[in-house]
Enzyme design. Sequence first.
Site, short mmCIF file in Angstrom:
data_model
loop_
_atom_site.label_atom_id
_atom_site.label_comp_id
_atom_site.label_asym_id
_atom_site.label_seq_id
_atom_site.Cartn_x
_atom_site.Cartn_y
_atom_site.Cartn_z
N LYS A 219 24.56 -24.02 62.77
CA LYS A 219 24.85 -25.38 63.22
C LYS A 219 24.51 -26.34 62.08
O LYS A 219 23.36 -26.41 61.64
CB LYS A 219 24.06 -25.73 64.47
CG LYS A 219 24.33 -27.12 65.01
CD LYS A 219 23.51 -27.38 66.27
CE LYS A 219 23.76 -28.77 66.83
NZ LYS A 219 22.96 -29.00 68.06
N ARG B 196 18.66 -35.33 61.60
CA ARG B 196 18.30 -33.95 61.94
C ARG B 196 18.42 -33.01 60.74
O ARG B 196 18.61 -31.82 60.89
CB ARG B 196 19.17 -33.47 63.10
CG ARG B 196 18.84 -34.21 64.39
CD ARG B 196 19.79 -33.92 65.52
NE ARG B 196 19.34 -34.59 66.73
CZ ARG B 196 20.12 -34.93 67.74
NH1 ARG B 196 21.41 -34.67 67.70
NH2 ARG B 196 19.63 -35.54 68.80
N GLU C 295 21.07 -17.28 58.27
CA GLU C 295 20.72 -17.78 59.61
C GLU C 295 21.31 -16.88 60.69
O GLU C 295 20.63 -16.52 61.66
CB GLU C 295 21.26 -19.21 59.78
CG GLU C 295 20.39 -20.29 59.18
CD GLU C 295 19.24 -20.67 60.10
OE1 GLU C 295 18.99 -19.96 61.09
OE2 GLU C 295 18.60 -21.70 59.82
N LYS D 143 29.09 -24.17 64.40
CA LYS D 143 29.34 -25.55 64.83
C LYS D 143 29.13 -26.49 63.65
O LYS D 143 28.08 -26.41 63.01
CB LYS D 143 28.40 -25.92 65.98
CG LYS D 143 28.59 -27.34 66.50
CD LYS D 143 27.59 -27.67 67.61
CE LYS D 143 27.81 -29.09 68.12
NZ LYS D 143 26.84 -29.47 69.17
N SER E 165 33.20 -32.91 69.19
CA SER E 165 33.72 -34.18 69.69
C SER E 165 34.44 -34.99 68.63
O SER E 165 35.45 -35.64 68.90
CB SER E 165 32.58 -35.00 70.29
OG SER E 165 31.56 -35.23 69.32
#
Length: 326
Positions: free
Chosen positions: A199, A221, A237, A252, A278
């Site tokens: 992500k 973040r 990861e 993502k 989105s």
Amino acid sequence: MDMTRRPRRLRTDGVRPLVRETDLSASDLIAPVFVDATTDERVPIETMPGHERVPVEESAARVEEIRETGVEAVMVFGIPESKDERGTRAWADDGVVQEGVRRITEETDAYVITDVCLCEYTDHGHCGLLEATAESDPDLTVRNDETLDLLGQIAVSHARAGADMVAPSGMMDGMVGAIRESLDDDGHTEVPIMSYAAKFESAFYGPFRDAADGAPAFGDRRHYQMDPANAREARREVALDVEQGADVLMVKPALPYLDIVRRVREDHDHPVAAYNVSGEYAMLHAAAEKGWLSLEEVAYESLLSIKRAGADLILTYFAEDIANRL
């Protein structure tokens, strides 16, 4: 020039569908559902045309609408009635996701996946417990190891409510292993984990943060979501999540990271998911509203490209529209 090889022979109407390499079906798609404990009526999401927050009482009805299009799976996100520093409503027995999932599983045959994270439930909007200096001089912003226990509690509360699958999205080191242990200890050994394994800290998340009311109150973040520049790190990861017991591996966002989707597909034999986020949804709508693109055609082509890159499952806001076309 040697014209014995003519690829166009296989592009005529009769043979074209027979030699198609990639197919997209409604069963490949997962539809997001936003359940809102702060409202008693449906609230349109301005930045995501065609989507809305629904009250808990209408969560099952909303899922039935999705099911009518042929989409079989949903991902449930929650907007709680209150927030605090630790995000305690995230694992409350009477929390918004827990109540919504109970209704959905009791009243529908949908396959129910739940988002396991804290950002929508903390008053600071970050995905875990904060460092003491997180706001003024952050090192890693979120205290990783202390957050793992909370993620386990959230996952267990979702499984007890009836979730078929849980999907941790916080990008905490060790989150899959901690959740697997918590689920197993509570007797939910058959509940699979779809990890947001790669992500990225992406600018494409903007509209979602409006939809789920989960934007950080300060900072960003970058300390826990991945640098968009790093592909080799993504492979590490994902490999770690596989070692810890992830059942499905998610990338993502999707469209800007199709190379990562392809690498995950080549590296692992696990099911691969991609989140058509989105911002990807909103930008196509915006272009279509300008008359620059055909929304239905570019939406379909976008999802087809994600599938072609190697995704088995696609979490997308276009799920209903594309399923109706299919």
